[in-house]
Design an enzyme around this catalytic site. Sequence first.
Site, mmCIF file in Angstrom:
data_model
loop_
_atom_site.group_PDB
_atom_site.id
_atom_site.type_symbol
_atom_site.label_atom_id
_atom_site.label_comp_id
_atom_site.label_asym_id
_atom_site.label_seq_id
_atom_site.Cartn_x
_atom_site.Cartn_y
_atom_site.Cartn_z
ATOM 1 N N ASP A 82 0.850 -1.188 0.000
ATOM 2 C CA ASP A 82 0.000 0.000 0.000
ATOM 3 C C ASP A 82 0.898 1.255 0.000
ATOM 4 O OD1 ASP A 82 -2.486 1.209 0.017
ATOM 5 O OD2 ASP A 82 -2.796 1.031 2.176
ATOM 6 N N ASP A 104 3.318 5.801 -4.372
ATOM 7 C CA ASP A 104 2.606 7.022 -3.992
ATOM 8 C C ASP A 104 3.523 8.209 -4.238
ATOM 9 O OD1 ASP A 104 1.391 9.152 -2.726
ATOM 10 O OD2 ASP A 104 0.729 7.992 -0.994
ATOM 11 N N GLU A 134 -0.427 6.715 -7.792
ATOM 12 C CA GLU A 134 -1.178 7.800 -7.153
ATOM 13 C C GLU A 134 -0.361 9.067 -7.312
ATOM 14 O OE1 GLU A 134 -2.057 7.085 -3.002
ATOM 15 O OE2 GLU A 134 -2.392 9.213 -2.619
ATOM 16 N N GLY A 181 -9.119 6.521 7.287
ATOM 17 C CA GLY A 181 -9.492 6.707 8.690
ATOM 18 C C GLY A 181 -10.994 6.919 8.849
ATOM 19 N N HIS A 208 -9.832 4.255 -2.451
ATOM 20 C CA HIS A 208 -9.186 4.266 -1.125
ATOM 21 C C HIS A 208 -10.182 4.763 -0.089
ATOM 22 C CE1 HIS A 208 -4.827 3.543 -1.954
ATOM 23 N NE2 HIS A 208 -5.340 3.580 -3.176
ATOM 24 N N GLY A 210 -12.088 3.182 2.256
ATOM 25 C CA GLY A 210 -13.387 2.509 2.229
ATOM 26 C C GLY A 210 -14.122 2.505 3.559
ATOM 27 N N ASN A 230 -10.160 -0.467 -0.966
ATOM 28 C CA ASN A 230 -9.229 -0.617 0.159
ATOM 29 C C ASN A 230 -9.949 -0.439 1.491
ATOM 30 O OD1 ASN A 230 -7.403 -0.662 -1.915
ATOM 31 N ND2 ASN A 230 -6.135 0.995 -1.130
ATOM 32 N N ILE A 231 -9.703 -1.398 2.376
ATOM 33 C CA ILE A 231 -10.273 -1.347 3.723
ATOM 34 C C ILE A 231 -9.154 -1.569 4.725
ATOM 35 C CG2 ILE A 231 -11.792 -2.561 5.356
ATOM 36 C CD1 ILE A 231 -13.374 -1.043 3.332
#
Length: 290
Positions: A82, A104, A134, A181, A208, A210, A230-231
């Site tokens: 991630d 990222d 990203e 968050g 992202h 989620g 994404n969780i």
Amino acid sequence: MAFASTRELCLAARTDGYAVPAVNIVDGLSIASAVKAADSVGSPIILQTSVKTVQYFGAAVLASAAQAAADAASVPVALHLDHCPQRAVITEAIAHGWSSVLFDASDRDFATAVAETGEVVAEAHAAGVDVESEIENIVGVEDGVGSDDPNVHFYADDELVRVATETGTDLMAPALGTAHGLYKASPVLLVDRVARLTALTDIPVVLHGGTGLSAEEFQAFIDAGVSKINISTAVKLAYMHASRDHLAEAERTGKWEPVKLFDQIGAAVEQAVLQHIELFGSARRSAVPA
Ligand code: 13P
């Protein structure tokens, strides 16, 4: 079995109108529990590691725990890094057999972000590893990476697609109004943006942040073409709350059994993953490539 390709799992999901759950795991217990949940209902699953988790356990330990869980399962399991702005950690994940990495570059200026994304794609593809990219900042800090600055720098949709196409990106992570968050206020969700992006490109779009979205909001994103969701926070909360509850009970009864603690944490993580599998429509997807 060998790790699945994140890109292939997402392409199959997009074709069949569901999303693959991408679950942030934090240790061997959460790896085993997340894969067990997916296996129990025939769902593909992507296990995600933060940079912090990789640095804590080491890439070799995490890769072998994920491999052991994948070997014991009959569903496809992918291993994904991630949010990673650090090129050295990307190189380490590639060397240890991760299926995919999220480079990222949202902290770089545009020209640097584009140039470095191209370099990461070349490095990853040489090893058969997929790249999620990203370049816009997704709000919220995820295991020490990112920022709470609500001012997202958006690029035009066609510019985003052009960069993804020209760099050879396999999955794109645009800013879609969600945040990492727990939400302090209702987010303004950019579902239409997904529809515009998926009309322009076949490159899978990742959602992202989620945790905290409703069933209807997930469905709207999936209908618009999101194929990886994404969780993280929901799984971490399940893990920590189960720990807290177990320890409070151990204190009360005077019974201190670590394996019983693991059982309770594992069951809570499994439940949280199962809930999201049902929300994303990924259960019983036998057509997914193994
Ligand atoms: P949440 O923590 O909001 O579930 O977001 C997870 C995520 O997007 C990881 O990249």
